[in-house]
Design an enzyme around this catalytic site. Structure first.
Site: not given
Ligand code: PXP
Length: 243
Positions: A8, A10-11, A44, A46, A50-51, A71, A102, A152, A193
């Site tokens: 992932n 995203d960050h 993801h 969102r 935000r990312h 996602e 999440t 998942e 997660h």
């Protein structure tokens, strides 16, 4: 069955967005996931962007280094975006504006008959549809009834506990029951997660689980050992646990 690693990214976008501009670029990260031996790219989009932002998804979908797993919340906007970009997979997640990440699984039962038509639209477009759920027998049964191909399992609560503690053992047992239930229902089983080097082993060892999606820990660890080595080490730990 072998175990896939979806990374992932995203960050990477979180860090970019902290300053604006284009660096670090999540698309560059996606190509490095491939170099590191990852099997898929998870992102993801969102509602509040935000990312990951729409342009990141568009650039990745135009030339994906690896299969994309998008996602997204179950909204008309997100379904339209998925149908436009046709990622390999979509994972439907619950989304609250104020949450940091999440925080729980999708309430598939609570969604009632809103879910199945959207799952069908996505699946008819050739997208593999996954639902991010807690390891709860009734939610899993509802996921199968809604027509999802994949679930998942949310490992967030498991990941909150100290490995080796009684609570960790209880959560692990719950995940193991969930994975067995998913398989019995004919669902492909993924998990993710909060997974780290310290807690990935017991989840990776579950024979029913065929894919793990891991993000935040790997991006953080990349600060210390580099992105590619951080992913390679996770891959090694997963393979060792599986063996
Ligand atoms: N799987 C799903 C469905 C998620 O929503 C997330 C977080 O975006 C992850 C996996 C990855 O979680 P983490 O960043 O804690 O590894």
């Amino acid at each position: 069955m072998s175990l896939r690693l979806g990374v992932n990214i995203d960050h990477v976008a979180t860090i970019r967005n902290a300053r604006g501009g284009a660096h670090p670029d999540p698309v560059r990260a996606a190509w490095l996931v491939k170099e590191a031996g990852g099997d898929g790219i998870t992102l993801h989009l969102r509602e509040d962007r935000r990312h990951i932002v729409d342009e990141d998804l568009a650039r990745l979908a135009a030339d994906p280094p690896l299969p994309l797993n998008l996602e997204m919340a179950l909204t008309d906007e997100m379904v339209a975006i998925a149908l436009r970009h046709r990622p390999h997979a979509v994972c439907i997640v619950p989304e609250k504006r104020e949450e940091r990440t999440t925080e729980s699984g999708l309430d598939v039962i609570g969604l009632g008959n809103r879910l199945a038509p959207q799952v069908r639209r996505l699946a008819d477009a050739g997208i593999r549809v996954s639902l991010f759920v807690d390891a709860d027998e009734r939610q899993l049964a509802a996921s199968a009834a809604a027509g999802a191909a994949v679930v998942e399992l949310h490992t967030g609560t498991y990941a909150e506990h100290e490995p080796g503690s009684a609570a960790f053992g209880r959560e692990l047992a719950r995940l193991e029951r969930g994975a067995a239930t998913a398989l019995a229902l004919g669902l492909e089983c993924h998990a993710g997660h909060g997974l780290t080097y310290g807690n990935v082993g017991p989840v990776a060892a579950m024979p029913e689980v065929v894919e793990l999606n891991i993000g935040h820990f790997l991006i953080g660890e990349a600060v210390f050992r580099g992105f590619v080595p951080a992913i390679r080490h996770m891959r090694d730990l997963m393979d060792q646990a599986r063996a």
